[in-house]
Design a protein around this motif. Structure first.
Motif, PDB file in Angstrom:
ATOM      1  N   ASN A   1      10.366   7.683   5.704  1.00 46.26           N
ATOM      2  CA  ASN A   1       9.622   6.446   5.455  1.00 46.26           C
ATOM      3  C   ASN A   1      10.409   5.593   4.480  1.00 46.26           C
ATOM      4  O   ASN A   1      10.592   5.948   3.317  1.00 46.26           O
ATOM      5  CB  ASN A   1       8.212   6.708   4.930  1.00 46.26           C
ATOM      6  CG  ASN A   1       7.411   5.422   4.928  1.00 46.26           C
ATOM      7  OD1 ASN A   1       7.537   4.616   4.016  1.00 46.26           O
ATOM      8  ND2 ASN A   1       6.653   5.183   5.983  1.00 46.26           N
ATOM      9  N   LEU A   2      10.866   4.456   4.991  1.00 42.40           N
ATOM     10  CA  LEU A   2      11.771   3.597   4.230  1.00 42.40           C
ATOM     11  C   LEU A   2      11.179   3.110   2.908  1.00 42.40           C
ATOM     12  O   LEU A   2      11.868   3.098   1.881  1.00 42.40           O
ATOM     13  CB  LEU A   2      12.142   2.392   5.112  1.00 42.40           C
ATOM     14  CG  LEU A   2      13.105   1.380   4.508  1.00 42.40           C
ATOM     15  CD1 LEU A   2      14.462   2.008   4.255  1.00 42.40           C
ATOM     16  CD2 LEU A   2      13.244   0.166   5.437  1.00 42.40           C
ATOM     17  N   VAL A   3       9.908   2.705   2.937  1.00 40.18           N
ATOM     18  CA  VAL A   3       9.306   2.182   1.700  1.00 40.18           C
ATOM     19  C   VAL A   3       9.182   3.284   0.649  1.00 40.18           C
ATOM     20  O   VAL A   3       9.540   3.092  -0.522  1.00 40.18           O
ATOM     21  CB  VAL A   3       7.938   1.507   2.001  1.00 40.18           C
ATOM     22  CG1 VAL A   3       7.174   1.217   0.718  1.00 40.18           C
ATOM     23  CG2 VAL A   3       8.168   0.207   2.774  1.00 40.18           C
TER      24      VAL A   3
ATOM     25  N   CYS B   1      13.305  13.878  -0.541  1.00 36.24           N
ATOM     26  CA  CYS B   1      12.234  14.853  -0.819  1.00 36.24           C
ATOM     27  C   CYS B   1      10.896  14.141  -1.021  1.00 36.24           C
ATOM     28  O   CYS B   1       9.851  14.641  -0.619  1.00 36.24           O
ATOM     29  CB  CYS B   1      12.563  15.715  -2.040  1.00 36.24           C
ATOM     30  SG  CYS B   1      13.815  16.958  -1.675  1.00 36.24           S
ATOM     31  N   THR B   2      10.937  12.948  -1.615  1.00 39.20           N
ATOM     32  CA  THR B   2       9.708  12.157  -1.771  1.00 39.20           C
ATOM     33  C   THR B   2       9.150  11.772  -0.403  1.00 39.20           C
ATOM     34  O   THR B   2       7.935  11.827  -0.173  1.00 39.20           O
ATOM     35  CB  THR B   2       9.997  10.892  -2.614  1.00 39.20           C
ATOM     36  OG1 THR B   2      10.320  11.309  -3.946  1.00 39.20           O
ATOM     37  CG2 THR B   2       8.800   9.954  -2.654  1.00 39.20           C
ATOM     38  N   GLU B   3      10.049  11.406   0.518  1.00 35.30           N
ATOM     39  CA  GLU B   3       9.592  11.075   1.876  1.00 35.30           C
ATOM     40  C   GLU B   3       8.882  12.275   2.507  1.00 35.30           C
ATOM     41  O   GLU B   3       7.831  12.134   3.129  1.00 35.30           O
ATOM     42  CB  GLU B   3      10.781  10.674   2.748  1.00 35.30           C
ATOM     43  CG  GLU B   3      11.431   9.360   2.347  1.00 35.30           C
ATOM     44  CD  GLU B   3      12.637   9.053   3.236  1.00 35.30           C
ATOM     45  OE1 GLU B   3      12.451   8.499   4.317  1.00 35.30           O
ATOM     46  OE2 GLU B   3      13.775   9.393   2.836  1.00 35.30           O
TER      47      GLU B   3
ATOM     48  N   ALA C   1       0.840  -1.207   0.000  1.00 33.35           N
ATOM     49  CA  ALA C   1       0.000   0.000   0.000  1.00 33.35           C
ATOM     50  C   ALA C   1       0.874   1.256   0.000  1.00 33.35           C
ATOM     51  O   ALA C   1       0.589   2.227  -0.711  1.00 33.35           O
ATOM     52  CB  ALA C   1      -0.932  -0.004   1.210  1.00 33.35           C
ATOM     53  N   TYR C   2       1.958   1.239   0.779  1.00 31.72           N
ATOM     54  CA  TYR C   2       2.868   2.397   0.795  1.00 31.72           C
ATOM     55  C   TYR C   2       3.566   2.547  -0.560  1.00 31.72           C
ATOM     56  O   TYR C   2       3.715   3.653  -1.069  1.00 31.72           O
ATOM     57  CB  TYR C   2       3.911   2.257   1.911  1.00 31.72           C
ATOM     58  CG  TYR C   2       3.446   2.787   3.241  1.00 31.72           C
ATOM     59  CD1 TYR C   2       2.518   2.069   4.000  1.00 31.72           C
ATOM     60  CD2 TYR C   2       3.916   3.992   3.755  1.00 31.72           C
ATOM     61  CE1 TYR C   2       2.085   2.547   5.219  1.00 31.72           C
ATOM     62  CE2 TYR C   2       3.475   4.478   4.979  1.00 31.72           C
ATOM     63  CZ  TYR C   2       2.562   3.749   5.715  1.00 31.72           C
ATOM     64  OH  TYR C   2       2.124   4.226   6.928  1.00 31.72           O
ATOM     65  N   ALA C   3       3.997   1.421  -1.122  1.00 31.51           N
ATOM     66  CA  ALA C   3       4.675   1.482  -2.423  1.00 31.51           C
ATOM     67  C   ALA C   3       3.722   2.040  -3.479  1.00 31.51           C
ATOM     68  O   ALA C   3       4.110   2.845  -4.330  1.00 31.51           O
ATOM     69  CB  ALA C   3       5.165   0.091  -2.818  1.00 31.51           C
ATOM     70  N   CYS C   4       2.454   1.628  -3.400  1.00 32.21           N
ATOM     71  CA  CYS C   4       1.475   2.051  -4.417  1.00 32.21           C
ATOM     72  C   CYS C   4       1.005   3.484  -4.210  1.00 32.21           C
ATOM     73  O   CYS C   4       0.462   4.087  -5.140  1.00 32.21           O
ATOM     74  CB  CYS C   4       0.297   1.081  -4.450  1.00 32.21           C
ATOM     75  SG  CYS C   4       0.777  -0.523  -5.140  1.00 32.21           S
TER      76      CYS C   4
ATOM     77  N   ALA D   1       8.368   1.121  12.405  1.00 30.03           N
ATOM     78  CA  ALA D   1       8.508   2.259  13.320  1.00 30.03           C
ATOM     79  C   ALA D   1       8.108   3.569  12.635  1.00 30.03           C
ATOM     80  O   ALA D   1       7.531   4.460  13.258  1.00 30.03           O
ATOM     81  CB  ALA D   1       9.943   2.338  13.821  1.00 30.03           C
ATOM     82  N   GLU D   2       8.412   3.663  11.327  1.00 31.35           N
ATOM     83  CA  GLU D   2       8.125   4.914  10.618  1.00 31.35           C
ATOM     84  C   GLU D   2       6.716   4.953  10.038  1.00 31.35           C
ATOM     85  O   GLU D   2       6.303   5.973   9.495  1.00 31.35           O
ATOM     86  CB  GLU D   2       9.129   5.103   9.470  1.00 31.35           C
ATOM     87  CG  GLU D   2      10.538   5.354   9.964  1.00 31.35           C
ATOM     88  CD  GLU D   2      11.572   5.217   8.861  1.00 31.35           C
ATOM     89  OE1 GLU D   2      12.743   5.463   9.152  1.00 31.35           O
ATOM     90  OE2 GLU D   2      11.207   4.851   7.719  1.00 31.35           O
TER      91      GLU D   2
END
Ligand SMILES: [Zn+2]
Length: 258
Positions: A153-155, A223-225, A77-80, A143-144
């Motif tokens: 956010n790592l993903v 910047c995306t994060e 969901a995060y990737a999408c 955690a994030e």
């Protein structure tokens, strides 16, 4: 025409065969505030993309770690979220997502621009390989994502590298859409990157995560994060970068949050 029809039919079949339960999806959308700004229609789109993405990609866990479907769905969901308005084809050309329970140790030989080979040892939370896998540390991502951590956010970070790699090695410039032009993108990103590098080099307070000053590819990923987790901060410090990301991601998280 026939191809489109076949594609639609296959898509519908996958959506029906691998549904996400209403209870799980509702919980995910409620617990993860990052999705708050999405309209009901965007949430429906995200749910469908998440199912299709999970079906297309091959998730695997490192030794002695068990990866559950709720975990893969949350990562998906995060990737999408990044490709919500772009489409699944932005993640074409690679298949594997490897998940470690926590930060992982890598050892490899690297060759620099002069051909000198050095042996590198590093502890990483994530990495994205050109034409290869995305590797993630579950603990850091959890955690994030349990609570929004502004700018982290790592993903989002690793998958934005994948978008950057659509036109070759990550360099901070993914393929721009037809209506976008290179000049304002380059100007916005290079000015902001140089300003951040100056702050870091002179020991001044870095206005965003100083890791972004590593190189232009990391700058785009960081910047995306911020764009998704703290859009107001990115607008405040680098408004021109924010505007270019609105054009690229075809979303405006800050406007939609109000
Ligand atoms: Zn990175």
């Amino acid at each position: 025409m026939i191809f489109n029809w076949l594609k639609d039919w296959q898509t519908q079949r996958i959506l029906k065969r691998y549904p996400i339960s209403h209870a799980f999806w509702h919980q995910l959308m409620t617990d993860h505030r990052i999705f708050d700004h999405l309209t009901p229609l965007q949430k429906v789109q995200l749910r469908e993309l998440t199912i299709l993405f999970t079906h297309q990609k091959n998730f695997s866990a490192s030794n002695d770690f068990s990866l559950s479907r709720p975990m893969t769905l949350t990562i998906s969901a995060y990737a999408c979220l990044l490709i919500l308005e772009l489409g699944l084809e932005y993640y074409q050309g690679w298949h594997d997502i490897v998940v470690y329970p926590s930060a992982f140790f890598v050892e490899r030989d690297e060759i620099d621009q002069w051909g000198v080979v050095s042996h590198q040892q590093e502890v990483l939370e994530g990495e994205a390989w050109l034409n290869g896998p995305v590797v993630l540390d579950w603990q850091s991502f959890k955690a994030e994502s349990d609570q929004i951590k502004p700018g982290h956010n790592l993903v989002l970070h690793e998958f934005s590298h994948k978008l950057d790699m659509l036109n070759g090695r990550a360099n901070g410039m993914p393929p721009l859409h037809n209506k976008m032009t290179r000049e304002p993108w380059t100007q916005a990103f290079s000015q902001a990157f140089e300003r951040l590098q100056h702050q870091v080099e002179h020991g001044h307070h870095a206005v965003i995560n100083s890791y972004a000053a590593t190189d232009p590819a990391e700058f785009f990923a960081v910047c995306t994060e911020y764009f998704f987790t703290a859009p107001n901060l990115l607008i405040h410090h680098f408004p021109a970068v924010y505007q270019q990301l609105v054009l690229f991601y075809q979303q405006d998280p800050n406007a939609q949050r109000i």
